[in-house]
Enzyme design. Structure first.
Site, mmCIF file in Angstrom:
data_model
loop_
_atom_site.group_PDB
_atom_site.id
_atom_site.type_symbol
_atom_site.label_atom_id
_atom_site.label_comp_id
_atom_site.label_asym_id
_atom_site.label_seq_id
_atom_site.Cartn_x
_atom_site.Cartn_y
_atom_site.Cartn_z
ATOM 1 N N CYS C 100 0.860 -1.172 0.000
ATOM 2 C CA CYS C 100 0.000 0.000 0.000
ATOM 3 C C CYS C 100 0.896 1.220 0.000
ATOM 4 C CB CYS C 100 -0.885 -0.028 1.250
ATOM 5 S SG CYS C 100 -1.829 1.480 1.459
ATOM 6 N N CYS C 104 -3.214 7.395 -2.369
ATOM 7 C CA CYS C 104 -4.444 7.466 -3.169
ATOM 8 C C CYS C 104 -5.653 7.875 -2.344
ATOM 9 C CB CYS C 104 -4.705 6.149 -3.877
ATOM 10 S SG CYS C 104 -4.997 4.797 -2.741
ATOM 11 N N THR C 191 -4.691 5.134 6.795
ATOM 12 C CA THR C 191 -3.583 4.747 5.936
ATOM 13 C C THR C 191 -2.686 5.949 5.660
ATOM 14 O OG1 THR C 191 -5.041 3.127 4.932
ATOM 15 C CG2 THR C 191 -3.082 3.746 3.681
ATOM 16 N N GLU C 257 -0.568 2.044 8.942
ATOM 17 C CA GLU C 257 -1.903 2.333 9.459
ATOM 18 C C GLU C 257 -1.733 2.925 10.848
ATOM 19 O OE1 GLU C 257 -4.644 1.712 7.630
ATOM 20 O OE2 GLU C 257 -3.557 0.683 6.025
ATOM 21 N N HIS C 292 -12.753 5.700 -4.286
ATOM 22 C CA HIS C 292 -11.735 4.884 -3.631
ATOM 23 C C HIS C 292 -11.917 3.400 -3.956
ATOM 24 C CE1 HIS C 292 -8.288 4.891 -1.171
ATOM 25 N NE2 HIS C 292 -8.799 4.293 -0.117
ATOM 26 N N TYR C 296 -8.972 0.729 -5.849
ATOM 27 C CA TYR C 296 -8.488 -0.588 -5.451
ATOM 28 C C TYR C 296 -8.298 -1.527 -6.642
ATOM 29 C CZ TYR C 296 -8.469 -0.095 -0.398
ATOM 30 O OH TYR C 296 -8.138 0.266 0.879
ATOM 31 N N CYS C 299 -4.506 -0.365 -7.529
ATOM 32 C CA CYS C 299 -3.378 -0.630 -6.632
ATOM 33 C C CYS C 299 -3.258 -2.117 -6.302
ATOM 34 C CB CYS C 299 -3.483 0.209 -5.368
ATOM 35 S SG CYS C 299 -4.853 -0.207 -4.287
ATOM 36 N N GLU C 447 -6.745 -5.393 4.189
ATOM 37 C CA GLU C 447 -7.103 -4.076 3.661
ATOM 38 C C GLU C 447 -7.968 -4.205 2.408
ATOM 39 O OE1 GLU C 447 -3.875 -0.976 3.721
ATOM 40 O OE2 GLU C 447 -4.346 -0.986 1.583
#
Lengths: 482, 482, 482, 482
Positions: C100, C104, C191, C257, C292, C296, C299, C447
């Site tokens: 991660c 973003c 994050t 995190e 968002h 995903y 990423c 996640e």
């Protein structure tokens, strides 16, 4: 001996005055009707095998009430081993018919009512159990089939029986007479309803006090006054009415579903097994569900065995059966199918004795079994269709296959590996078509979802049968909390 | 009586001169090492429960060679019921340890070698079975643990043992002496290798004539000259070296995997159970595989019970446990987990007697069982993480939780429903983390894939165990071809 | 030009007085802390690639407010093409970091707040949009990272914010002053919280009138008085504190995190973007979620690319990569991974313009994308572990690998196909371990479930975004009902 | 303008002397045959919508060769946007017909042959592209349908074309004449074969040098001498011959599959597009596959929209549509269905320009799309059957429903929530039956597996289209190996 032959079974049906509607007509000689007959043949197999030496031990049992040798389809199971044998027997009939053979629902129902009448009597002082045993003795001695009539039409499912606009959406007692009761309503989706001798009615759900009239169980002969049957239609059903036999796929066997109407039917006391004791409906429904959900691990795996066998032959004919991706799909089919069986066996092997002395399957595992049955056959079918190829949806009819002019083209281009007649492929593809998209798909797919209760019913039972407190205690201990 | 207490077991390990390497050092007091000790505690549970009245019946058995009461973990199964009890016993230990408790591999190995030595003797006139029984009697009388050392490093897997560049990639006999043999090689991924008393070596695959030297089975004490152990590391392993106990999750128990090096080890004849009879390697491997694949239906469902319990508690703490989508996920977890168990039970319940007199599970169903074990725990874990929430990857350490300044903030914002101390949630989340992403995930996920053979090994066996001709015959008959 | 180098980014973090707690201490030089640094390196990659010719076009854009070239991570998307480029950019950074990379969330948050402030202003006459553009201009000109602080601790999730026993379980305005507001609460699972320059706070759910105080959005620098960070721990995190580098797996990169505490923090008016307009919280949350959830698809597919690559190398080393069942598993991994990407691309390609002029993704497809992300990575990981073998849970540590005495044994038995140094296998297995059971599994698995909202949130949106009436109309017409 | 109306299309079919066999007879007025007509209606929809203002833009395009407005079903795509519009157009026709509408295969074939003839000409100096453009101009100007005849019967699939016992198992050139070629063979499972104007033949696989005669592509009118069609039968097909309309389910629309025989058919040079250039067969097959596999993301999602709509109505009628487990199943249906669409859109949005100037979809994503199509419809169907209930396999026929005596019982017990006529439920259940187990299941299930190539073909392409070296390089870098 109490065992009928298959011929005697068929003959005995003819003697009944059962009223059956199909395609807009009352069918008089329904025993010979080409659409109905295959379902009769399927039940007949349960009679036939009881006489075949190799299967005799599996298909017969000793009655716990008479000590006589009876067909296992009329037996109250007396041990874990009995429960396991039932699963094995169902698998065999599935393998021999490639269809729903209908007789297991009645078997599971008599085991249920036998147990529950005992428990009701004990709890509230009624005399149902002896009555039921008399009925059972008759079934066993005469080697009869009884259907299990559980599911009501239900109307608006967001409302309970007592709140339906039409109060008959659930079958109910409309009158009590000196010598018995009068019932009105219908039972829907009843497997093997028409070709049974008797119909055993049970409630379809838990009931509350104001639903007493719906808490009713009884048995009547199929040709009782006021009882009639409306035959359900299924995909490709009329192929059996065509001249060509090959297009049918499963030539001899089939299932059967009907709507039974109870148009103010009188039931004498000796055939009434529950009469208003609403508080036992849940018990009855759940016990039947457990028995019947385990059964599906036997019958459906047997039916799928045939589909897997057909697919295997087709792959050989097409020259693909040794390809690694094809083998992989076959393995997956076996894996899924044996899981159904394993869960049926496990729930039986873990069975327990009931107060009545009979044996019940492990309910948690039986529900697990059935929940897989609502899923895996779809994947098995998908893999079968994958292996067999698009031909299952594009193959000409038998009439082109045998056509004087174009027949030779069809045959020429249907040939697979050298030396196997095109007809072999033709017949197997038609069998696969019927089992995956035709009449047989009702048995292998749709009924796998809804028979013995829809998936959500299984899920609710799995939740209820789980000992959550025990599991939480385990976790607390490991986490150092206790 | 032949039953050790858990304390006696631990003490007996100390008396062994086992050579263990971990994090770059030979660990002298390995019995007390905080990373190794939890795995010892897990095995100790198999001793402890044999003395607890509630579990005694399940955890003990009567030796078929001595008639003495022994720990069931050293028992040669003598019936279907014995096979079922084994599965139940494994589930219990899984529930009590939430981890791999390691002792079942040896149990399955002794059952295998007992059967195969009998068959080899019968076929080729050797005397292995009696030798093995002597060893077995020692194990039973002393209540010892033996590890099952099967998997070789394998080098280039596209090549057989005899074609490897490094001939030691599979363990082999390098010398035969008058009083025994000398072996060289390694066994990898050996569960419970270090905290066993003995190591029982068996071949890892079918062998051909030119691989005779690789066809070897024997047992030696763990502290035999030339034998040493290199401990495998696992995710989050060093949390056990930290001061904080809560961050560990599973406080007391754990698994263990090690690489065993056999550096020219001498084995006396009385401990050699196979010596070149390459043609029996396949039988041995497949029999062990069947036993061990069924075992996974017991142990893994037991371990998952703890995860399900922890998830259930966490959902209660977070106020979500009655939400319909959460219930649905719990039901699915149970459904999948009980399937593993059902398949383990079914393969046992359908077990059969071997020539040696012992009982083997149904191989098809055992492979079906294990193939599910390679899949379902991943979905169970996914659902557990779904229910528990992102906190499992973001929660501060125990040190912040107990920090004089920021501790109160952590506690304040960790609180769920009123009245449950934040520590309860903290501990359970850590347990779930360890079981799904930490040390415990090796047991619940990775080992579920590869223990008892990788998925492809199960698939091959499922193909091999299926009676394809029978199924094809069924289909031909239904299609009207016969 | 507004583009910082990666060194400038890191340097800029040092200049901030961010307060960070980790393992019981406030970490002063947190920029160099071995556990924190990899997450900084991941974000740094977003700066680095903006200067690399091959990636420059993808990683930069033209600001719609200043017309300057800016890092695309600070850009308000102006077209479908912009939306697609974002997905592609995220996949690249995933591929370069295998983790991660955190930036973003802030990107999606600024796109959301930009749109919603415009809509709020238009509806109720406020002036948030200009304020926000001033903040945005600052972000773009200085090329800063802002974290998106959305998720509150939530306490008892069966209760809304206003009914919590502890009213701070959702962040809220506790005081309004002349020049701004004072807020209290926490944001959890944030994050990239620590290594950002700014934190942009937004509400976590729809709010009702009595929850006005919870309807707040604002941005403050990370070192604002009253703001502090508690670092979350993750599996195997402390391997980065060990001397050995190889055991880490992903040597340089990682995620991050943290729990952010807002201990009565003052926010000046110019940084307040929502202040009690509760009726827009749902819009804000759903718009952010859509952005968002599509992200995903970029990423996570990028991160999984690395896992697939590692697995491919390991299969080659082990000599299995051409086996048909291994190829099949690789194909499945690709199939699943590209589905995530495809859904991300499709939701972007079907994007639409917002009233503010920016572009939003198709919300239905974005939710479909994310729902797959909550499932497929688990199957990808399962397949990766299947291919790689049990070694991932049993391999000795780097210290044994390099040990003067036992090292040669480890090396000898770690060798696969001839000619590839054992270290290559060692490093790749450790990378796979870290991505599937270690620190990296938080990114790839946990996640993937909870980031951008838990699966149930996606399901609710899919229901809501579906035009059921349209579909029903289609069916009625086909059934001849209209 | 080049756009035919739907009436003109149907009329134009009548003018063709197409030779069609069905149920043992050559059908003269095949355009009116009740089994064939629905498939004609489906294609007619592609004509009709081109004249409907709301759909005009989507269903028309500007010819790149003539500049005229043409039906998009005859268009060579000139941009990513064109590719996306095609997917959207296909979804619309799927929604309007709930069946395979057949015209997309020809569309994908002309796009393929247009591209490949260009490439062949360029590589080996032939003149195919101009010839093809002449044919294309004719198709566009006359707004004709051409079927795509690709799949050969294949005989023994373990053998290549040149090794078949019957050399005609793959269509081949048997003679070359001065003015053209003579071909012999058959094409099987050809969608929309009968109701097209032209048949465009292409090879079915990669060919090698000795298979030159099989490397042939051409187009001929459907009524060419020596060409004839044998209609494939499908489940429940004869319901369209019954008096009752309601039992049909999908009243007006249907698909069509036929076997085309080429009995020494002469093809003039101007219609020959490949003549022995075997080395381009793979390219042609793979390009067509990519186009057509993306198409399935459009049409199948459109067809499933109707099933979802019908299920939604049935749930409302039965009073279950707000139950949480029912909503959950609906959401899953949407999720899966939109995934098909998303992958179709993504592969289009990521399309690229070909040497010929036309545009091709992204092949990797198109194969991902189709691979999902081979799976998800089965789950969608399973969920639809789950929601609708067992009634789909047990409902009486229309004749009982309208029967003077028993009709009122059927109606009474078919009623769901108050106020909705039983006929609505009847029709919808029949539609669902036909789409999941009847004629329509060929389109939604079987064809989803095999149309555009069987799953294994997609898997092979996914492997081939993946840049494994790139992924390996990513992993090496992260592991610190480069």
């Amino acid at each position: 001996m109490a065992l009928k032959t298959k011929e005697e079974y068929i003959e005995s049906l003819r003697r009944l005055g059962t009223v059956v509607y199909l395609f807009g007509d009352q069918v008089k000689d329904w025993v010979s009707h080409p659409i109905i007959r295959p379902s009769i043949n399927s039940i007949a197999m349960t009679y036939e095998l009881a006489h075949v030496p190799d299967y005799m031990e599996l298909f017969t049992a000793m009655s716990h009430i008479t000590g006589k040798v009876i067909n296992r389809f009329t037996h109250i199971q007396q041990s874990q081993d009995d429960l396991k044998r039932k699963i094995k027997m169902l698998r065999v009939v599935g393998q021999k018919t490639a269809s729903c053979f209908q007789r297991c629902a009645g078997l599971d129902a008599i085991n249920t009512v036998s147990a529950v009448t005992f428990e009701v009597d004990k709890a509230v002082g009624t005399q149902y159990h002896q009555r039921f045993n008399d009925f059972l003795k008759y079934l066993q001695d005469e080697d009869l089939v009884c259907s299990a009539a559980m599911t009501d039409p239900k109307g608006d499912r967001s409302l309970p029986p007592s709140k339906q606009k039409n109060p008959d959406q659930y079958l109910r007692i409309v009158e009590e007479r000196k010598n018995g009761i009068v019932v009105r309503g219908a039972k829907a989706h009843i497997t093997g309803a028409v070709n049974s001798h008797e119909v055993l009615v049970v409630p379809t759900r838990a009931m509350v006090a104001e639903e007493k009239d719906y808490a009713v169980s009884f048995a009547v002969p199929n040709d009782t006054k006021g009882v009639f049957f409306i035959y359900g239609r299924q995909p490709s059903d009329t192929r059996r009415l065509e001249a060509s036999v090959m297009d049918v796929g499963n030539i001899n066997f089939g299932g059967q579903e009907a709507l039974i109407i109870f148009d103010d039917v009188f039931v004498p006391w000796e055939r009434v097994f529950l009469n208003g004791e609403y508080q036992f409906c849940r018990r009855l429904v759940e016990l039947f569900a457990a028995f019947h959900r385990a059964s599906y691990g036997g019958c459906k795996s047997g039916v799928a065995d045939v589909l897997i066998g057909a697919t295997s032959l087709v792959a050989e004919i097409q020259g693909t059966h040794t390809a690694s991706h094809i083998r992989d799909k076959f393995i997956e089919m076996i894996h899924l199918n044996e899981t159904l069986y394993a869960a049926g066996i496990a729930s039986s092997s873990e069975g327990h004795q009931l107060p009545s002395g009979g044996y019940a399957v492990d309910s948690l595992l039986a529900n697990v079994c059935k929940l897989h049955v609502t899923r895996f056959p779809f994947e098995i079918v998908r893999l079968a269709q994958d292996i067999a190829g698009g031909i299952m949806g594009t193959m000409p009819s038998e009439r082109e296959f045998k056509h004087p002019e174009v027949g030779r083209y069809v045959e020429k281009y249907l040939e697979g590996v050298a030396g196997i007649p095109a007809e072999v492929r033709f017949r197997l593809i038609r069998l696969m078509e019927s089992m995956t998209m035709g009449t047989g798909s009702v048995c292998l797919l749709l009924e796998s979802i809804h028979g013995a209760g829809s998936p959500q019913a299984q899920r609710i039972m799995i939740d209820r049968e789980t000992d959550w407190e025990f599991k939480k205690k385990l976790a607390r201990r490991i986490a150092g909390l206790d």
